[in-house]
Design an enzyme around this catalytic site. Structure first.
Site, short mmCIF file in Angstrom:
data_model
loop_
_atom_site.label_atom_id
_atom_site.label_comp_id
_atom_site.label_asym_id
_atom_site.label_seq_id
_atom_site.Cartn_x
_atom_site.Cartn_y
_atom_site.Cartn_z
NE ARG A 1 13.12 -61.52 13.33
CZ ARG A 1 14.15 -62.33 13.59
NH1 ARG A 1 13.97 -63.63 13.71
NH2 ARG A 1 15.35 -61.83 13.74
NE ARG B 1 16.48 -63.43 18.42
CZ ARG B 1 16.89 -62.38 17.73
NH1 ARG B 1 18.14 -61.98 17.83
NH2 ARG B 1 16.07 -61.73 16.95
NE ARG C 1 13.98 -53.90 13.73
CZ ARG C 1 14.92 -54.69 14.25
NH1 ARG C 1 15.75 -54.24 15.15
NH2 ARG C 1 14.99 -55.92 13.88
CE LYS D 1 19.80 -55.77 11.95
NZ LYS D 1 19.28 -57.04 11.38
NE ARG E 1 19.90 -65.36 15.47
CZ ARG E 1 19.45 -64.14 15.23
NH1 ARG E 1 20.30 -63.15 15.02
NH2 ARG E 1 18.16 -63.90 15.15
P1 AP5 Z 1 23.41 -61.84 13.39
O1 AP5 Z 1 24.68 -61.04 13.47
O2 AP5 Z 1 22.82 -62.37 14.64
O3 AP5 Z 1 22.32 -61.07 12.50
P2 AP5 Z 1 21.41 -59.81 12.84
O4 AP5 Z 1 21.26 -59.05 11.55
O5 AP5 Z 1 21.95 -59.07 14.01
O6 AP5 Z 1 20.06 -60.60 13.16
P3 AP5 Z 1 18.90 -60.34 14.21
O7 AP5 Z 1 17.94 -61.51 13.99
O8 AP5 Z 1 19.43 -60.19 15.60
O9 AP5 Z 1 18.29 -59.06 13.69
P4 AP5 Z 1 16.87 -58.56 13.90
O10 AP5 Z 1 17.08 -57.19 13.42
O11 AP5 Z 1 15.76 -59.28 13.30
O12 AP5 Z 1 16.64 -58.87 15.47
P5 AP5 Z 1 16.67 -57.93 16.73
O13 AP5 Z 1 17.17 -58.70 17.86
O14 AP5 Z 1 17.29 -56.60 16.41
O15 AP5 Z 1 23.72 -63.06 12.38
C1 AP5 Z 1 22.74 -64.03 12.11
C2 AP5 Z 1 23.42 -65.41 12.02
O16 AP5 Z 1 24.29 -65.43 10.89
C3 AP5 Z 1 24.30 -65.76 13.24
O17 AP5 Z 1 24.17 -67.12 13.52
C4 AP5 Z 1 25.73 -65.43 12.75
O18 AP5 Z 1 26.70 -66.23 13.42
C5 AP5 Z 1 25.63 -65.76 11.27
N1 AP5 Z 1 26.50 -64.94 10.42
C6 AP5 Z 1 26.68 -63.58 10.50
N2 AP5 Z 1 27.54 -63.17 9.54
C7 AP5 Z 1 27.91 -64.30 8.84
C8 AP5 Z 1 28.79 -64.54 7.73
N3 AP5 Z 1 29.46 -63.54 7.15
N4 AP5 Z 1 28.91 -65.80 7.28
C9 AP5 Z 1 28.23 -66.82 7.87
N5 AP5 Z 1 27.41 -66.68 8.93
C10 AP5 Z 1 27.25 -65.43 9.40
O19 AP5 Z 1 15.10 -57.64 16.92
C11 AP5 Z 1 14.22 -58.64 17.37
C12 AP5 Z 1 12.83 -58.06 17.58
O20 AP5 Z 1 12.89 -57.01 18.58
C13 AP5 Z 1 12.20 -57.38 16.35
O21 AP5 Z 1 11.55 -58.30 15.52
C14 AP5 Z 1 11.22 -56.40 17.04
O22 AP5 Z 1 10.07 -57.06 17.49
C15 AP5 Z 1 12.00 -55.93 18.27
N6 AP5 Z 1 12.80 -54.72 18.00
C16 AP5 Z 1 14.16 -54.62 18.04
N7 AP5 Z 1 14.54 -53.37 17.72
C17 AP5 Z 1 13.40 -52.67 17.49
C18 AP5 Z 1 13.15 -51.33 17.08
N8 AP5 Z 1 14.14 -50.45 16.85
N9 AP5 Z 1 11.85 -50.96 16.91
C19 AP5 Z 1 10.83 -51.81 17.14
N10 AP5 Z 1 11.01 -53.10 17.51
C20 AP5 Z 1 12.28 -53.52 17.67
#
Ligand code: AP5
Length: 217
Positions: free
Chosen positions: A175, A164, A92, A17, A131
């Protein structure tokens, strides 16, 4: 000038994402609002809500809705969103989606797309262990598909890259379970509104920009 674009990025953790949100941001000149980064910053600074959020995040659980809605509501109220925004990681849960609907209605705004990024669980677990993230500017790398030019160092700002804390396999599994229970039901909500665009999370990295441009016009 093109019309404003308001986009939600939806999909399991690690599906890509954030990677796509930043490409869209560069293509169309609109800001990305990443709740994960905002919460991680609050944890690092030790703010009041950061202290509460940290525990939930390290376990891979969702931070309570009232905290996240407060953070996002404040951000959406700022003046730099006239060309639109990309919400990465929000909403979410159903209460968060209701909060967003109310905010948009109150301000006479409409969503354009909900981009649903899909990827199998096993690929996610494998991917997240490779990552590396920049704790300073938020840039994201992958040791194989998008390595930094210099090992362990962010190309953009020169900071040291980190794995991370929530990218450990046991936390990733939690997750994923939380995603299925709390976030996946939102797909139905946005499907009914005709907003969903599906994109495969494993589409070739060097063709992502072209794919997104084709999709968004
Ligand atoms: P990346 O683009 O980093 O993936 P992502 O979907 O953004 O992953 P996140 O882990 O950041 O999502 P998340 O939703 O769990 O975490 P968040 O920080 O929002 O890509 C992943 C990897 O793949 C990278 O290494 C990239 O280079 C690679 N890649 C991408 N595309 C590729 C491709 N096409 N081919 C090959 N490689 C590729 O949330 C973290 C925590 O915060 C949550 O668990 C929760 O506790 C809290 N939180 C955040 N938002 C909320 C909310 N709205 N409500 C409640 N709690 C929340």
């Amino acid at each position: 000038m093109r019309r404003p674009l308001r986009i939600i990025m939806l999909g399991p953790p690690g599906s890509g994402k954030g990677t796509r949100a930043h490409i869209i941001s560069e293509l169309y000149g609109i800001p990305v609002i990443t709740t994960g980064d905002m919460l991680r910053e609050a944890v690092a600074k030790g703010t009041e809500y950061g202290k509460t959020a940290g525990g939930y995040m390290s376990r891979g659980e969702l931070v309570p809705d009232e905290i996240v809605n407060g953070v996002v509501g404040e951000r959406l109220g700022r003046s730099d969103l006239e060309n639109g925004f990309i919400l990465d990681g929000f909403p979410r849960s159903t209460p968060q989606a209701e909060f967003l609907d109310d905010f948009l209605e109150e301000h006479g705004l409409k969503l354009d797309y909900v981009i649903h990024v899909t990827l199998e669980d096993e690929a996610i677990v494998k991917r997240l262990s490779n990552r590396r993230s920049c704790p300073n500017c938020g840039e994201v790398y992958h040791l194989v598909s998008k390595p930094p030019k210099k090992e362990g160092v962010c190309d953009r700002c020169g900071s040291e890259l980190i794995l991370r804390g929530d990218d450990r396999p046991e936390v990733i599994r939690n997750r994923l379970a939380v995603y299925r229970e709390k976030t996946q039901p939102l797909l139905d909500r946005y499907m009914k509104k005709g907003l969903i665009k599906e994109v495969p999370g494993d589409y070739s990295m060097d063709r992502l920009s072209e794919q997104l441009k084709r999709m968004l016009g």
